[in-house]
Scaffold this active site. Sequence first.
Site, mmCIF file in Angstrom:
data_model
loop_
_atom_site.group_PDB
_atom_site.id
_atom_site.type_symbol
_atom_site.label_atom_id
_atom_site.label_comp_id
_atom_site.label_asym_id
_atom_site.label_seq_id
_atom_site.Cartn_x
_atom_site.Cartn_y
_atom_site.Cartn_z
ATOM 1 N N ASN A 74 0.877 -1.176 0.000
ATOM 2 C CA ASN A 74 0.000 0.000 0.000
ATOM 3 C C ASN A 74 0.913 1.224 0.000
ATOM 4 O O ASN A 74 1.482 1.575 1.023
ATOM 5 C CB ASN A 74 -0.903 -0.015 1.246
ATOM 6 C CG ASN A 74 -1.762 1.243 1.347
ATOM 7 O OD1 ASN A 74 -1.783 2.065 0.432
ATOM 8 N ND2 ASN A 74 -2.468 1.387 2.465
ATOM 9 N N LYS A 85 0.147 4.193 -0.244
ATOM 10 C CA LYS A 85 -0.507 5.379 0.355
ATOM 11 C C LYS A 85 -0.259 6.600 -0.545
ATOM 12 O O LYS A 85 -0.161 6.439 -1.764
ATOM 13 C CB LYS A 85 -0.028 5.571 1.790
ATOM 14 C CG LYS A 85 -0.240 4.289 2.631
ATOM 15 C CD LYS A 85 -0.095 4.474 4.102
ATOM 16 C CE LYS A 85 -0.350 3.148 4.817
ATOM 17 N NZ LYS A 85 -0.271 3.254 6.255
ATOM 18 N N HIS A 114 -9.660 1.211 4.867
ATOM 19 C CA HIS A 114 -8.391 1.412 5.574
ATOM 20 C C HIS A 114 -8.639 2.353 6.751
ATOM 21 O O HIS A 114 -9.429 3.292 6.654
ATOM 22 C CB HIS A 114 -7.347 1.993 4.618
ATOM 23 C CG HIS A 114 -5.970 1.935 5.194
ATOM 24 N ND1 HIS A 114 -5.534 2.823 6.150
ATOM 25 C CD2 HIS A 114 -4.943 1.071 4.992
ATOM 26 C CE1 HIS A 114 -4.291 2.519 6.497
ATOM 27 N NE2 HIS A 114 -3.914 1.455 5.808
ATOM 28 N N GLU A 145 -7.041 4.736 7.847
ATOM 29 C CA GLU A 145 -6.794 6.155 7.550
ATOM 30 C C GLU A 145 -8.014 6.792 6.892
ATOM 31 O O GLU A 145 -8.283 7.976 7.068
ATOM 32 C CB GLU A 145 -5.525 6.291 6.685
ATOM 33 C CG GLU A 145 -4.268 6.022 7.521
ATOM 34 C CD GLU A 145 -3.103 5.446 6.748
ATOM 35 O OE1 GLU A 145 -3.083 5.493 5.519
ATOM 36 O OE2 GLU A 145 -2.185 4.923 7.423
ATOM 37 N N GLU A 166 -5.554 -4.924 10.428
ATOM 38 C CA GLU A 166 -4.537 -3.895 10.630
ATOM 39 C C GLU A 166 -4.822 -3.156 11.937
ATOM 40 O O GLU A 166 -5.627 -2.203 11.958
ATOM 41 C CB GLU A 166 -4.557 -2.885 9.474
ATOM 42 C CG GLU A 166 -4.181 -3.464 8.140
ATOM 43 C CD GLU A 166 -3.572 -2.404 7.221
ATOM 44 O OE1 GLU A 166 -2.495 -2.659 6.684
ATOM 45 O OE2 GLU A 166 -4.175 -1.326 7.062
ATOM 46 N N GLY A 182 2.390 2.232 10.844
ATOM 47 C CA GLY A 182 3.354 3.320 10.723
ATOM 48 C C GLY A 182 4.075 3.662 12.021
ATOM 49 O O GLY A 182 4.761 4.675 12.106
ATOM 50 N N SER A 222 3.219 -2.177 10.314
ATOM 51 C CA SER A 222 4.670 -2.225 10.554
ATOM 52 C C SER A 222 5.299 -3.571 10.190
ATOM 53 O O SER A 222 6.282 -3.979 10.808
ATOM 54 C CB SER A 222 5.000 -1.861 12.008
ATOM 55 O OG SER A 222 4.628 -0.519 12.267
#
Length: 260
Positions: free
Chosen positions: A13, A15, A102, A104, A173, A179, A217
């Site tokens: 991904n 991003k 996701h 985010e 996730e 991250g 991660s």
Amino acid sequence: MNQSNPHKLIVGNWKMNGSLAGNAALIQDLLIGWPKSQASGRVQAAVCVPSVYLTPCSGLLHHSAVDLGAQDVSAHEAGAYTGEVSAAMLRDVGVRYVIVGHSERRQYHAETDQLVAQKAQKALAVGITPVVCVGETLLERQAGQTADVVKRQLAAVIQLNGHCVSEIVVAYEPVWAIGTGQTATAEQAQEVHDLLRAQLKAAVSMHERICILYGGSMNAGNAKSLLSTPGIDGGLIGGASLKATDFLSILADAEAVSKV
Ligand code: 13P
């Protein structure tokens, strides 16, 4: 329930990263390190790129061992939805996977479980595999709500999509692992994967095993241990997918693990 999947799916991904020239260089390195001629078929690879780069990346990845993915899709079919990209458009440019839900997007764009379910539905309708992300925040984990949260998120997708759910990929996730460099332990991931798998099995009668990825991660240093954990069928990789050597190392680990 705990048997290992002999096949692994490794999805990058990207991003909101990249440039025309940078993407071309990254893809070139990936295709040199992961040539179609050597692909065993046990490991599937894909990269989910920003929508503006889908078309050039589609050309670069054509006939390669790396599939093209998108990072989002509209919940609508077509029409007056300024700025949105439909599932049919994604298919038009050669997209095979699309990430939906996701964290985010749930966090910064207030996407609800229902909206995520609709996005998955639109992707499925055109033959694109939705990679449905679920995961708890740190506060939710600390409050003992992990199981409730991920099951609620997945339930919305199951409810709307019925038996078609057998065609989705799920990605667990944990938000606190994204991250941050703080990966879930193999045990923590396995525990959640097991309950998601049980939920999927109860929802649809199927012989095929639904692919459940881990994301958060995952990197060249920890991929092997995570990928060899029963119940983890692959990875959804953010930061480490931006460096060809790291992504290739994860692919090699997936290949090694899928051999045993
Ligand atoms: P990182 O691998 O950078 O933690 O990101 C994970 C992720 O969000 C993939 O979708």
